[in-house]
Design a protein around this motif. Structure first.
Motif, PDB file in Angstrom:
ATOM      1  N   THR A  12      -3.956  -4.326 -36.626  1.00  0.00           N
ATOM      2  CA  THR A  12      -4.489  -3.295 -35.594  1.00  0.00           C
ATOM      3  C   THR A  12      -3.190  -2.925 -34.814  1.00  0.00           C
ATOM      4  O   THR A  12      -2.163  -3.466 -34.624  1.00  0.00           O
ATOM      5  CB  THR A  12      -5.516  -4.286 -34.859  1.00  0.00           C
ATOM      6  N   SER A  13      -3.573  -1.854 -33.823  1.00  0.00           N
ATOM      7  CA  SER A  13      -2.588  -1.248 -32.908  1.00  0.00           C
ATOM      8  C   SER A  13      -2.002  -2.403 -32.050  1.00  0.00           C
ATOM      9  O   SER A  13      -2.989  -2.964 -31.482  1.00  0.00           O
ATOM     10  CB  SER A  13      -3.289  -0.106 -32.372  1.00  0.00           C
ATOM     11  N   ASN A  14      -0.642  -2.466 -31.715  1.00  0.00           N
ATOM     12  CA  ASN A  14      -0.226  -3.441 -31.009  1.00  0.00           C
ATOM     13  C   ASN A  14       1.100  -3.194 -30.469  1.00  0.00           C
ATOM     14  O   ASN A  14       1.747  -2.240 -30.904  1.00  0.00           O
ATOM     15  CB  ASN A  14      -0.129  -4.830 -31.905  1.00  0.00           C
ATOM     16  N   THR A  19       1.416   2.946 -33.627  1.00  0.00           N
ATOM     17  CA  THR A  19       0.584   4.390 -33.466  1.00  0.00           C
ATOM     18  C   THR A  19      -0.447   4.363 -34.318  1.00  0.00           C
ATOM     19  O   THR A  19      -1.240   5.380 -34.253  1.00  0.00           O
ATOM     20  CB  THR A  19       1.884   5.441 -34.152  1.00  0.00           C
ATOM     21  N   GLY A  20      -1.146   3.084 -34.559  1.00  0.00           N
ATOM     22  CA  GLY A  20      -2.572   2.953 -35.219  1.00  0.00           C
ATOM     23  C   GLY A  20      -2.691   1.808 -36.059  1.00  0.00           C
ATOM     24  O   GLY A  20      -1.650   1.152 -36.221  1.00  0.00           O
ATOM     25  N   GLY A  55       6.221   3.788 -37.517  1.00  0.00           N
ATOM     26  CA  GLY A  55       5.471   3.304 -36.443  1.00  0.00           C
ATOM     27  C   GLY A  55       4.323   2.851 -36.513  1.00  0.00           C
ATOM     28  O   GLY A  55       3.328   2.318 -35.610  1.00  0.00           O
ATOM     29  N   GLY A  56       3.753   3.098 -37.643  1.00  0.00           N
ATOM     30  CA  GLY A  56       2.379   2.664 -38.258  1.00  0.00           C
ATOM     31  C   GLY A  56       2.135   1.134 -38.806  1.00  0.00           C
ATOM     32  O   GLY A  56       1.175   0.980 -39.285  1.00  0.00           O
ATOM     33  N   GLY A  57       3.154   0.265 -38.520  1.00  0.00           N
ATOM     34  CA  GLY A  57       3.029  -1.092 -38.998  1.00  0.00           C
ATOM     35  C   GLY A  57       3.579  -1.150 -40.881  1.00  0.00           C
ATOM     36  O   GLY A  57       3.204  -2.383 -41.107  1.00  0.00           O
TER      37      GLY A  57
END
Length: 209
Positions: free
Chosen positions: A43-45, A145-146, A76-78
């Motif tokens: 999840t976004s963090n 970013t998401g 940046g999306g994990g």
């Protein structure tokens, strides 16, 4: 978003497919054991903790984890991020980082090599890679970013030198699919790949970050 259900075994079939097994066996040098399949949701963090820090996995001295993006993953999306085996060894030697040692900070790791040597599994859904996470420093789940959704499966040699995961209780995630023994009853290679834990819950869904 429903990705795995008890009515579809496509993820398991993919993990047991010949091209995958040839690649994994070619690297490990032995017939491996499929230790598990999971869907990870990050999840976004804004945190950097636990698996979000550079580390290696201690399930075995050598292993292969396959990470496949279920959705598009941008910078940046994990994204799963790792350093090559050779460079990871060099960094760990210079830092005095040993087996079962602590997780490392960005400052420690990135201060010893060029940032462009980091590999990031970004891109469209169905893209990804196979990584020896016992020997490659890595992190994931920095989803700025998401959300990120990734399919992961893991092969180790046998026995697992750290822990028999089939006996672990209280593990994060919900088992979603119990593998029917009949599906591989006539295939000795697939039975060997599943090892003595055949019939256990091998797919779970975990929320991270």
């Amino acid at each position: 978003m429903s990705v795995v259900s008890k009515d579809n075994a496509e993820l398991l079939e993919f993990a047991l497919s010949r091209p995958v097994i040839e690649a994994v066996t070619g690297y490990l040098g032995v017939v491996p054991i499929l230790r598990g399949l999971e869907i990870f949701l990050s999840t976004s963090n804004e945190s950097i903790e636990s698996r979000q820090m550079f580390h290696i996995d201690y399930d075995d001295f050598h292993q292969i984890r396959c990470f496949m993006n279920v959705v598009d993953v941008d910078e940046g999306g994990g994204q799963f991020t790792f350093v090559s085996v050779d460079k990871s060894k060099e960094i760990r030697v210079r830092l005095g980082h040993r087996w079962r040692d602590r997780r490392l900070t960005d400052k420690e790791v990135l201060g010893l090599f060029q940032i462009d040597e980091v590999v990031k599994l970004v891109g469209r859904a169905e893209g990804g890679g196979m990584v020896d996470t016992s020997n490659c420093l890595h992190y994931g789940s920095r989803a700025r970013t998401g959300e990120r959704l990734v399919f992961m499966f893991q092969y180790t040699t046998y026995p697992n030198v750290a822990v028999d995961k089939s006996s672990r209780s209280g593990r994060d995630g919900l088992p979603l699919y119990h593998f029917p023994v009949a599906r591989v009853g006539s295939d000795p290679m697939k039975k060997a790949l599943l090892g003595p834990e055949i019939g256990r819950d091998v797919i779970s869904c975990s929320a991270t970050g």
